[in-house]
Scaffold this active site. Structure first.
Site, PDB file in Angstrom:
ATOM      1  N   ASN A  35      -5.668  22.725 -61.836  1.00 33.96           N
ATOM      2  CA  ASN A  35      -4.910  21.473 -61.812  1.00 33.96           C
ATOM      3  C   ASN A  35      -5.337  20.483 -62.890  1.00 33.96           C
ATOM      4  O   ASN A  35      -5.131  19.275 -62.743  1.00 33.96           O
ATOM      5  CB  ASN A  35      -4.971  20.837 -60.418  1.00 33.96           C
ATOM      6  CG  ASN A  35      -4.023  21.529 -59.447  1.00 33.96           C
ATOM      7  OD1 ASN A  35      -3.144  22.279 -59.873  1.00 33.96           O
ATOM      8  ND2 ASN A  35      -4.189  21.287 -58.161  1.00 33.96           N
TER       9      ASN A  35
ATOM     10  N   GLY B 244      -7.513  14.688 -55.411  1.00 33.09           N
ATOM     11  CA  GLY B 244      -7.285  15.271 -54.092  1.00 33.09           C
ATOM     12  C   GLY B 244      -7.137  16.792 -54.061  1.00 33.09           C
ATOM     13  O   GLY B 244      -7.192  17.383 -52.986  1.00 33.09           O
ATOM     14  N   ASP B 245      -6.924  17.403 -55.230  1.00 39.19           N
ATOM     15  CA  ASP B 245      -6.796  18.875 -55.264  1.00 39.19           C
ATOM     16  C   ASP B 245      -7.305  19.369 -56.617  1.00 39.19           C
ATOM     17  O   ASP B 245      -6.640  20.125 -57.317  1.00 39.19           O
ATOM     18  CB  ASP B 245      -5.326  19.271 -55.051  1.00 39.19           C
ATOM     19  CG  ASP B 245      -5.162  20.762 -54.739  1.00 39.19           C
ATOM     20  OD1 ASP B 245      -6.188  21.455 -54.564  1.00 39.19           O
ATOM     21  OD2 ASP B 245      -4.012  21.231 -54.679  1.00 39.19           O
ATOM     22  N   LEU B 246      -8.494  18.891 -56.961  1.00 41.06           N
ATOM     23  CA  LEU B 246      -8.979  19.063 -58.335  1.00 41.06           C
ATOM     24  C   LEU B 246      -9.723  20.379 -58.542  1.00 41.06           C
ATOM     25  O   LEU B 246     -10.909  20.417 -58.816  1.00 41.06           O
ATOM     26  CB  LEU B 246      -9.874  17.873 -58.723  1.00 41.06           C
ATOM     27  CG  LEU B 246     -10.189  17.737 -60.213  1.00 41.06           C
ATOM     28  CD1 LEU B 246      -8.922  17.570 -61.031  1.00 41.06           C
ATOM     29  CD2 LEU B 246     -11.134  16.563 -60.446  1.00 41.06           C
TER      30      LEU B 246
END
Ligand code: ADP
Length: 282
Positions: A195, A189-191
């Site tokens: 991260n 979701g926030d790659l």
């Protein structure tokens, strides 16, 4: 440098004194340190005295969901979570690793599916709320739960012109963008590049997620937001779970979401970028 109240909580949780703290950089939103305990054990601690009440709890749930999927990705274990802090297993970073296998493992994560798009709880992207209300249709989920709330937030704070408020009223007649019909995929979701890291043995570790069941091209597009991962990452991914034709043309639309999030979080040139993309697509 750790707030005293949080230090006391950790010492109580781990039943020993903190003896060392080393600041860590790289996070956009929270403060982070490596904490050393009297026993010699080390942990990763991040905190934010102004976090929304359930922000770290949502992150912990996301990490646990990622860890429960059938992959060999490393996901830091959650040791403790509070309203203002999150204590995780400390992962040692290495400069490079097995990009091909990272791609394979992300593809395996994306094979974890669900009946609907969404999640059983809302969470956060950065520090902004992220609604995960279930929808049977991907495009509807993407418009209603992702783009629309961010556009509204940006308009309300004067970062985007009011004219964008109504664009979503015509969205459902909008046929130019067609995502391939695929099952909901468990997403990080926030790659973006900040991260994930490679660990000692070259395996990829993912963290700081904003999980939900969505279209897998969202995660892939996000890897391209700031330059892209190693070519071998995409080779590995495509070997395990080939992307559908045209995915490269859908990257910009997928990344309209993180660009809007950045506009809301940081303003500046992200607002111009968001506006240009909105004009391109709507
Ligand atoms: P933020 O929520 O502020 O974006 P992150 O969760 O991204 O913070 O963490 C900040 C940095 O700390 C990361 O870029 C990474 O380098 C490092 N990091 C994150 N999790 C761990 C961990 N479990 N062990 C060791 N280092 C970590």
């Amino acid at each position: 440098m750790i707030p005293e109240s949080i230090k006391t909580e950790i010492e109580t949780t781990l039943d020993q004194p903190v003896t060392e703290t080393t600041p860590l950089h790289g996070g956009d939103i929270n403060s982070a340190v490596k904490v050393g305990m009297e026993s010699g054990a080390t942990y990763f601690l991040k905190w934010n005295k102004r976090a929304a009440e359930d922000m770290f709890e949502a992150e912990a749930k996301g990490l646990q969901l990622l860890a429960s999927a059938d992959t060999e990705l490393i996901v830091p274990e959650v040791l403790a979570v509070g309203k203002e802090h999150l204590l995780l297993e400390f992962i040692e970073e290495r400069n490079s690793g097995a990009s091909f296998d990272f791609g394979v493992q992300l593809a395996r994560l994306h094979k974890s599916s669900n009946e609907l798009f969404g999640l059983d709880h809302s969470n956060y992207i950065g520090r902004l709320p992220q609604s995960n209300k279930y929808h049977p249709d991907w495009l509807e989920f993407f418009m209603r739960e992702r783009l629309e709330p961010q556009v509204k937030m940006a308009v309300d704070s004067g970062k985007l012109s009011k004219e964008f408020t109504t664009i979503f009223d015509r969205v459902m007649n909008y046929t130019y963008v067609v995502f391939p019909n695929e099952p909901p995929a468990l997403l990080h979701g926030d790659l973006w590049g900040g991260n994930y890291m490679f660990t000692d043995d070259g395996t990829a570790c993912i963290y700081d997620p904003a999980v939900y069941f969505g279209h897998r091209e969202i995660d892939i597009a996000m890897t391209k937001l700031f330059g892209g991962f190693e070519p071998d990452f995409y080779n590995g991914y495509n070997e395990e779970y080939p992307l559908e034709r045209g995915w490269e043309e859908r990257i910009k639309l997928c990344n309209l979401y993180p660009v809007l999030v950045h506009a809301n979080l940081f303003g500046g040139s992200y607002c111009n970028q968001a506006e240009a993309l909105l004009r391109q697509f709507f």
